[in-house]
Design a protein around this motif. Structure first.
Motif, short mmCIF file in Angstrom:
data_model
loop_
_atom_site.label_atom_id
_atom_site.label_comp_id
_atom_site.label_asym_id
_atom_site.label_seq_id
_atom_site.Cartn_x
_atom_site.Cartn_y
_atom_site.Cartn_z
N SER A 93 0.73 -1.21 -0.19
CA SER A 93 -0.02 -0.03 0.08
C SER A 93 0.78 1.16 -0.14
O SER A 93 1.94 1.17 0.19
CB SER A 93 -1.00 -0.04 1.12
OG SER A 93 -0.13 -0.08 2.36
N TRP A 94 0.20 2.49 -0.43
CA TRP A 94 1.12 3.57 -0.45
C TRP A 94 0.08 4.74 -0.24
O TRP A 94 -0.96 4.85 -0.32
CB TRP A 94 1.82 3.77 -1.76
CG TRP A 94 1.04 3.53 -3.18
CD1 TRP A 94 0.43 4.74 -3.57
CD2 TRP A 94 0.44 2.66 -3.58
NE1 TRP A 94 -0.46 4.28 -4.64
CE2 TRP A 94 -0.53 3.15 -4.83
CE3 TRP A 94 0.59 1.35 -3.57
CZ2 TRP A 94 -1.16 2.21 -5.66
CZ3 TRP A 94 -0.09 0.23 -4.50
CH2 TRP A 94 -0.97 0.80 -5.46
N VAL A 95 1.03 6.04 0.20
CA VAL A 95 0.21 7.22 0.28
C VAL A 95 0.70 8.41 -0.60
O VAL A 95 1.96 8.37 -0.35
CB VAL A 95 0.16 7.55 1.74
CG1 VAL A 95 -0.42 8.77 2.26
CG2 VAL A 95 -0.57 6.44 2.85
N ALA A 96 -0.05 9.25 -1.14
CA ALA A 96 0.58 10.24 -1.69
C ALA A 96 0.04 11.53 -1.36
O ALA A 96 -1.23 11.66 -0.99
CB ALA A 96 0.49 10.01 -3.35
N PRO A 97 0.74 12.63 -1.64
CA PRO A 97 0.30 13.92 -1.25
C PRO A 97 -0.83 14.34 -2.34
O PRO A 97 -0.90 13.64 -3.33
CB PRO A 97 1.45 14.82 -1.22
CG PRO A 97 2.26 14.23 -2.11
CD PRO A 97 2.09 12.65 -1.90
N THR A 98 -1.56 15.48 -2.03
CA THR A 98 -2.38 16.15 -2.93
C THR A 98 -1.58 16.03 -4.66
O THR A 98 -0.54 16.78 -4.47
CB THR A 98 -2.91 17.26 -2.76
OG1 THR A 98 -3.62 17.20 -1.49
CG2 THR A 98 -3.94 18.07 -3.70
N SER A 99 -2.04 15.61 -5.41
CA SER A 99 -1.57 15.75 -6.93
C SER A 99 -2.24 15.35 -7.91
O SER A 99 -3.15 14.88 -7.75
CB SER A 99 -0.04 14.78 -6.82
OG SER A 99 -0.56 13.40 -6.29
#
Length: 652
Positions: A93-99
């Motif tokens: 799993s992964w988490v990305a900032p607003t993009s």
């Protein structure tokens, strides 16, 4: 995002750079720059988003805009985590900032075989489960974000799949218990058995079937390393799981510390139960760790580390430290220290025990001019009363706590001090003839010495007994030399066992002091000490008168002729005797006898608990004690007279 432009040939006063989102023209960011700037870094843009950029040059009131350029920023670098869900599966799993990201590519490959790659394109989800993996194998995972033609890979994360279809964990343990919990990924058709073994020896401790996901083993050995194995079987196939851990070690027993000397304290203990690898001691003063000592079970050496990282290695049997004893040195005198001791077994350690001990004071200073003399008119055939001056010893090295008297039978006059030994011989050894020097009982330092100018009378030869020491009667007409010993520290019984010694100072021996001579009468009884002068004459006359009366009475009783008035005549002859002064009829020993009884019933001890007993100062009125030949029981019909100057007569 970095924007660059080429300056025109004509003169330019300044530039304005316009930055706005491609799909939201209302969001614009104008920036004003001087004419010598032709490049600028813009921060705070949204990763992966498309922007339109233009630059306008100004010269006075004239301006000229550039063409509009469209560009996307780089996508973000995402944070990746891996969760192992079974021996053959793991979740990435992964988490990305607003993009603005178009899609992600998830990579999974074996750590030691980079060509075995699994990859998936994911557009909206931010998790991906990989299955059909090899149990117990290590895998690398990463996620790359794509925005247009630009991409950004994540960091590589490494995880290992479960090695078994049964996962064991230690959830709780003490010195004698261990709780093991298990998670299984097998069908319900499997049954389970648990086995507990000692890791080092391989000996089987216990085995039993498992019906729940948690089992507790009890009655274990403290500090022992154990192996737990679980077998799962459905009759046709078996799976095993293993886990190894040790119980917590036990603390030492009977830990205590004692004063030893001015710069040493000693600590002793009994070995802990079970298995241990090291005993670790710390010496602390306030907040400062002064030294630490490591005593290893499988090593013959002891390691001591002082401040400033000074390490000293000594043999374990050096007389200072062994498995149950430690001598801790390099300390300040008359200072209390905290000592911690902890048991280690492997990397585990026990509850820390604490002890306290105070280094002893230095020996008390003594005056160079000490003149020991007897108290006038308080010398008898069996005792000497000595004047002790409180000014002889100083308390600059610590409180003056106890004292004793050292007696030496000697006519010598040389300047000498007693042997620096504690304790010295006892009165019983002196009485047996094995020594000519002995000490009386150790006593609490006189309370009168709160005034350093005080003088205290101390009587030697009272017959008192305290512990193994006795202040027995002296020999008549004998020369004795006297010394006083004063202590700043007396060890108690446990401290003596640990090697503690007394801290003291002695005076030099006095010049010879003589006891008086006793004269033995014809009947074998003590007639009294010869003191001479007028007192001697009075006593002599008194003895003659009383002796004559006794002879007369004896003759009357043996007379064979009956005299009717013999009783009256005898009574008249007694009446005709000179009057005896009433003050001479007092029993000589009442006061001292009472004092002796009080002392004999006290709890005085040679050791440090003297404080709990009665004070042992020997302050007497001068009357001799009823000890040995100095006091004999007489019939109530026999008169006992107290002669002047402490001479006394007992007539039988």
């Amino acid at each position: 995002m970095t924007v660059s432009w080429v300056a025109p040939i004509s003169d330019v006063d300044y530039y304005i750079v316009y930055l706005n989102e491609t799909y939201n023209a209302q969001v614009a960011y104008p920036y004003n720059f001087s004419s010598n700037v032709t490049t600028q870094l813009f921060i705070g843009v949204v990763p992966g988003r498309s922007y339109q950029i233009s630059v306008t040059a100004y010269s006075g009131v004239n301006s000229q805009p550039s063409a509009i350029v469209t560009q996307r920023s780089f996508p973000p670098q995402v944070n990746v985590t891996i969760t192992v869900t079974s021996p053959t599966a793991m979740m990435v799993s992964w988490v990305a900032p607003t993009s603005d990201v178009d899609y992600y590519v998830v990579y999974l490959n074996e750590t030691y075989n980079p060509t075995a790659v699994k990859l998936f394109n994911v557009s909206t989800l931010k998790t991906k489960e990989f299955t059909d993996l090899v149990p117990g194998r290590s895998y690398d995972a990463s996620v790359t974000a794509y925005s247009g033609i630009y991409y950004q890979p994540s960091a590589i994360i490494t995880r290992t799949t479960l090695s078994s279809y049964i996962v064991l964990t230690i959830t709780n343990k003490t010195t004698t218990t261990m709780t093991v919990s298990g998670t299984t990924y097998l069908p319900d058709s499997f049954s389970y058995w648990a086995y507990l073994r000692e890791t080092d020896s391989g000996n089987l401790v216990t085995t039993f079937p498992i019906y729940s996901n948690s089992s507790t083993f009890t009655g274990l050995v403290p500090g022992m390393n154990y192996s737990v194995s679980v077998q799962a079987s459905d009759g046709s196939v078996s799976y095993w799981a293993y886990i190894m851990d040790r119980t917590y070690p036990a603390s030492v027993r009977d830990f205590s510390c004692f004063p030893y000397s001015t710069e040493n304290i000693s600590c002793s203990w009994s070995l802990p139960d079970g298995v241990w690898s090291m005993l670790y001691l710390e010496v602390i003063n306030g907040n400062d760790l002064l030294q630490s000592v490591g005593i290893f079970n499988n090593s013959l050496e002891v390691y001591t580390m002082y401040s400033l990282n000074e390490i000293i290695t000594e043999p374990r049997g050096n007389g200072r430290t062994n498995l149950t004893f430690a001598m801790l040195g390099r300390l300040e005198r008359n200072t209390e220290y905290l000592v911690n001791i902890t048991t280690y077994s492997g990397k585990l350690f026990s509850k820390t025990l604490q002890g306290k001990a105070k280094t002893v004071s230095a020996p008390p200073p003594v005056s160079e001019t000490v003149y020991i003399t007897t108290v006038q008119n308080q010398v008898t055939p069996s005792s000497l009363t000595i004047s002790f001056s409180c000014s002889w010893f100083q308390n600059t090295n610590g409180d003056l706590k106890y004292y004793t008297v050292i007696v030496k039978q000697s006519k010598g006059t040389s300047s000498e001090s007693p042997e620096k030994r504690w304790p010295l011989s006892t009165y019983s050894e002196y009485a047996s003839g094995s020594t000519n020097v002995y000490q009386v009982d150790d006593r609490v330092y006189p309370s009168e010495c709160s005034n350093p100018n005080s003088v205290v009378s101390v009587q030697i030869g009272t017959g008192r007994t305290s512990s193994s020491f006795s202040n027995g009667p002296l020999k008549q007409n004998t020369a004795y030399r006297i010394s006083f010993r004063v202590y700043t520290y007396l060890p108690n019984v446990r401290s003596v066992r640990a090697g503690g010694v007394a801290i003291f100072t002695d005076t030099r021996f006095s010049l010879p002091l003589m006891t008086l001579l006793s004269v033995i009468g014809s009947s074998g009884s003590i007639v009294g000490p010869v003191v001479g002068g007028v007192v001697g004459g009075v006593l002599g006359a008194l003895v003659i008168i009383v002796g004559g009366v006794l002879l007369y009475v004896r003759r009357e009783r043996l007379n064979c002729f009956k005299r009717p008035d013999s009783t009256q005549q005898t009574r008249r002859k007694w009446d005709e005797l000179p009057a005896i002064p009433s003050g001479m009829k007092k029993d000589v020993g009442d006061a001292s006898h009472k004092a002796d009884n009080e002392y004999m019933n006290s709890d005085d001890s040679v050791y440090e608990d003297l404080d709990n007993g009665k004070p042992q100062e020997d302050h007497h009125s001068g009357a001799p004690s009823k000890t040995g030949d100095d006091a004999k029981t007489v019939d109530s019909s026999d008169p006992t007279y107290l002669a002047p100057d402490n001479a006394y007569v007992i007539v039988k």
